[in-house]
Design a protein around this motif. Sequence first.
Motif, mmCIF file in Angstrom:
data_model
loop_
_atom_site.group_PDB
_atom_site.id
_atom_site.type_symbol
_atom_site.label_atom_id
_atom_site.label_comp_id
_atom_site.label_asym_id
_atom_site.label_seq_id
_atom_site.Cartn_x
_atom_site.Cartn_y
_atom_site.Cartn_z
ATOM 1 N N PRO A 93 0.697 -1.190 -0.064
ATOM 2 C CA PRO A 93 0.038 0.102 0.074
ATOM 3 C C PRO A 93 0.640 1.308 -0.030
ATOM 4 O O PRO A 93 1.719 1.305 0.868
ATOM 5 N N PRO A 94 0.505 2.233 -0.723
ATOM 6 C CA PRO A 94 1.137 3.612 -0.772
ATOM 7 C C PRO A 94 1.207 4.064 0.758
ATOM 8 O O PRO A 94 0.052 3.782 1.251
ATOM 9 N N LYS A 95 2.341 4.871 1.089
ATOM 10 C CA LYS A 95 2.081 5.405 2.532
ATOM 11 C C LYS A 95 0.822 6.384 2.769
ATOM 12 O O LYS A 95 0.594 6.402 3.859
ATOM 13 N N ASN A 96 0.588 7.093 1.638
ATOM 14 C CA ASN A 96 -0.453 8.016 1.760
ATOM 15 C C ASN A 96 -1.827 7.465 1.332
ATOM 16 O O ASN A 96 -2.869 8.260 0.819
ATOM 17 N N LEU A 97 -2.109 6.221 1.416
ATOM 18 C CA LEU A 97 -3.281 5.645 1.059
ATOM 19 C C LEU A 97 -4.336 6.348 1.734
ATOM 20 O O LEU A 97 -5.465 6.515 1.021
#
Length: 164
Positions: free
Chosen positions: A30-34
């Motif tokens: 998952p992207p850090k800023n999901l």
Amino acid sequence: MEHVLRELPKKAKDKHTENKKFFAKLKKRPPKNLDYIMQELHEKEFKRTDCLTCANCCKTTGPLFTNADVERIAKHFRMKPQKFIAQYLRMDEEYDFVLQKVPCTFLGADNHCSIYEVRPKACREFPHTDRKKFQQISHLTLKNVAICPAAFNIVENMKKLIKN
């Protein structure tokens, strides 16, 4: 809106494999800023979407009722929780309280909820597209895109934004 709702299950089915692969990759990395991305997509979609023109979630599925939901709604009706359960709910195969039947008993002809102020947590959070750690509920989202046009749009926009 009727046309959109008629087409939705087929559109969701056509995208199911693609969405499933997308969510599998998302779960692994998952992207850090999901959470931030999902919050933005959710807010943007619900500025354009009026749930009262649809109410498909209330017409086709029922929420899970937690014990806190049962207590709160029973109190609202000035009845004992056991009487509320007997009158409106049943226990499903996973031992969760759910509605005895759909469409929801509390849904009016105008798509308004008669218990809106005390509605179940599952209703308040639906379609769960702004939930923290979104990647953990991808199985739920896969189901919701076939029910909720807004959830469908959010997932489509999400796939454009997040290339994984």
